[in-house]
Every structure is written in structure tokens, then in C-alpha cells.
Scaffold this active site. Structure first.
Site, PDB file in Angstrom:
ATOM      1  N   LYS A  55       0.840  -1.201   0.000  1.00 40.91           N
ATOM      2  CA  LYS A  55       0.000   0.000   0.000  1.00 40.91           C
ATOM      3  C   LYS A  55       0.878   1.256   0.000  1.00 40.91           C
ATOM      4  CE  LYS A  55      -3.885  -2.368   2.190  1.00 40.91           C
ATOM      5  NZ  LYS A  55      -4.641  -2.683   3.434  1.00 40.91           N
ATOM      6  N   GLN A  99      -4.280  -1.237   9.548  1.00 45.77           N
ATOM      7  CA  GLN A  99      -4.375  -2.582   8.985  1.00 45.77           C
ATOM      8  C   GLN A  99      -5.052  -3.523   9.996  1.00 45.77           C
ATOM      9  OE1 GLN A  99      -3.599  -3.347   5.837  1.00 45.77           O
ATOM     10  NE2 GLN A  99      -4.156  -5.478   6.065  1.00 45.77           N
ATOM     11  N   ASP A 122     -10.417   3.400   4.316  1.00 44.04           N
ATOM     12  CA  ASP A 122     -10.937   2.026   4.236  1.00 44.04           C
ATOM     13  C   ASP A 122     -12.459   2.005   4.124  1.00 44.04           C
ATOM     14  OD1 ASP A 122      -9.086  -0.101   4.223  1.00 44.04           O
ATOM     15  OD2 ASP A 122      -8.594   0.217   6.328  1.00 44.04           O
TER      16      ASP A 122
END
Ligand code: GUN
Length: 298
Positions: A55, A99, A122
Site C-alpha cells: 500500500k 491494517q 478504508d
């Protein structure tokens, strides 16, 4: 005869990130500094470490600034809370990604709710979940894997998915529920199936679009699939691969590729299907978040 298309997520993702790189150039010319994505990893889970690295690498490639906060597994919840509050309050940070999964002593939903909703790239914050549920897509940040899955579906069917029967196997907050909302918004008839669903194979076989998001390697076999259906395999499962040598492993999806590829009209591979799309859509969300925070409408 049915044609069996392997959906090339890698190439479709690359065309998205190329476009984002160009738009990032425009953004920097207008604002004077790049969008910035902060990625937070707690613990040493090797798969999560790879995702976080990829990422950040892609963020750099499209011209963003990226920062990583890599914290030990024992990090107290209060320390993580303090870090997120700092990121929330820092106007040079536009996107925050923590994460998942987090270590057991940390309350995941508490952390997700703490992230400023406008920086929640997200799309997991309840505000963004609610906006997606209320079809306010222009105000929401949409979860990356679901958004990528819909783009792959449209690469097969075109933009009009109206009336198609979409069956999603899996009801997670990260994939199953949001992909159902997105496909409903595209006027699909949506069925969410899961481990308790009766006659799961029959339900799957009724799908024009079958999304597998359960985390069980190879669970969906060719005979679960209606001939010609589109199959989106969201699973990323690491399994032993003794054929590659002692102690070796490989990645496989939730769909048994061998049997499914003989029946499906189109199928995403693992790796190279949904995975690259998730990262591309994360870049899209970060640019969207940065534009909104700077009052740029697109
Ligand atoms: N873990 C598995 N998928 C995801 C994702 O899309 N975002 C984050 N933050 N963690 C994940």
C-alpha cells in the site's frame, strides 16, 4: 459455447493507478503539496506486513506522500489511540488506514470509530458505512475491495448490471455487506449467503454474478456455478505447496480455479484479480479524501 474469460485485475488496476497518478499531478499543481496516506500496522503478522508495504509503495508510485507507523504487537490500546488522534489532527495527513486484524487486546471497532470519517480511506467508520447504506455515495468513502469487485464485474458486463442476480457468499463488514450494498445500488437482485445458508450450492448456482468472500480455500467448485456466470474471487488464502518444495506455500482464492474456469463465463484469478484492485481503490479514496479536505470538487 461459453467463453471463459480470466479477468485481468492487474491490468485494470494499473489503468486506474495511472489515471490517479495524472490526477495527483493536477492536485499538487493546485494545492502545492501531495495527498498523504498514513498506514498503521500493529504486530508482526507477515501477510499484513506485505499488504502494508504494498500500500505504501503504491502511494509513493502515484505521487502521494506516505507515512508508516509500525508498532509492536504489545502496543497498549491507549498508545494506538494517541497516535490516531495525532493523525486525525494533522492537516497534512489526508488518509488513515489501520491494517486489520488488530491484536486481541485492542478493541477494533473502538479504533475504527476513532478515525476521522473524512480520513477513513478504508470506509469502515460507521459514518461511511451509513452513507453507503443510505446510497450517499458521493459523500462516503467506499470500502476498497468491494469497490474494486464491482469495477471488475463491470469490466465483463458493462456499466449496466440492472436486474442481474448477484449472490455474495460471506457477510463480513469489510467485504460481504458493503459489496452487497454496492451491487444493490447498481440495481442487482442481491442475495447474501453465508455458512448457515441452506442449500448454499443451489443458491450459488442461481447467480449471474457470484462473489466469494469467505476465506475458505477452494470452497466454491465448478458445479456451484451457473454456466456463463461471472465469478469474483475475493479470497486470499495461503496454503502449503509441497509441489514447489519443502515448506513452500502459495496463494489461492475461495474458488477452486481449475473446476470453476471450465464453467464460469468470466473469473478473477488469485493472485492478480481482486487484490491489485483493492490497492488501486485505496489510492482513489486517498485522492478523494484529500480533494474533499481541500474543498476541490470533482
Ligand atoms: N485487512 C484485510 N483487508 C483489509 C482492508 O481492506 N483494510 C484494512 N485496513 N485491513 C484489512
Amino acid at each position: 459455447m461459453t467463453t471463459h474469460t480470466i479477468i485481468d485485475g492487474k491490468t485494470i488496476a494499473a489503468s486506474i493507478t495511472d489515471k490517479i497518478a495524472r490526477q495527483t499531478g493536477d492536485y499538487i499543481r493546485e494545492i502545492g503539496s501531495p495527498p498523504c496516506l498514513a498506514v498503521v500496522l500493529v504486530g508482526e503478522d507477515p501477510a499484513s506486513a506485505v499488504y502494508v508495504r504494498n500500500k505504501s509503495k503504491m502511494a509513493d508510485k502515484v505521487g502521494f506522500k506516505s507515512i508508516q507507523k509500525i508498532l509492536p504487537a504489545e502496543t497498549p490500546e491507549d498508545d494506538l489511540i494517541a497516535i490516531i488522534k495525532d493523525l486525525n489532527n494533522d492537516p497534512t495527513i489526508h488518509g488513515i488506514l489501520v491494517q486489520l486484524p488488530l491484536p486481541g487486546h485492542i478493541n477494533e471497532s473502538k479504533i475504527i470509530e476513532l478515525i476521522a470519517s473524512e480520513k477513513d480511506v478504508d470506509g469502515f467508520h460507521p459514518i461511511n458505512v451509513g452513507r453507503l447504506g443510505a446510497a450517499q455515495l458521493n459523500k462516503a468513502l467506499i470500502p476498497c475491495t468491494p469497490a474494486g469487485s464491482v469495477i471488475l464485474t463491470k469490466s465483463v458486463h458493462g456499466d449496466n448490471l440492472s436486474g442481474l442476480h448477484a449472490v455474495i457468499i460471506g457477510r463480513s463488514n469489510i467485504v460481504g455487506k458493503p459489496v452487497a450494498q454496492l451491487l444493490l445500488n447498481e440495481n442487482c437482485t442481491v442475495t447474501i449467503a453465508h455458512s448457515r445458508t441452506k442449500d448454499l450450492e443451489d443458491v450459488a448456482r442461481s447467480a449471474d454474478i457470484l462473489v466469494a468472500a469467505v476465506g475458505r480455500p477452494g470452497m466454491v467448485k465448478g458445479d456451484w456455478i451457473k454456466p456463463g456466470a461471472s465469478v469474483i474471487d475475493v479470497g486470499i488464502n495461503r496454503v502449503p505447496a509441497p509441489e514447489k518444495g519443502d515448506g513452500k506455500s502459495k496463494l489461492v482464492g475461495d474458488v477452486d480455479f481449475e473446476s470453476a474456469s471450465k464453467v464460469a463465463g468470466a473469473l478473477t484469478p488469485v493472485p492478480g484479480g481482486v487484490g491489485p484492485m483493492t490497492i488501486a481503490l485505496l489510492m482513489a479514496n486517498t485522492l478523494t479524501a484529500a480533494r474533499r479536505q481541500n474543498g476541490i470538487s470533482v
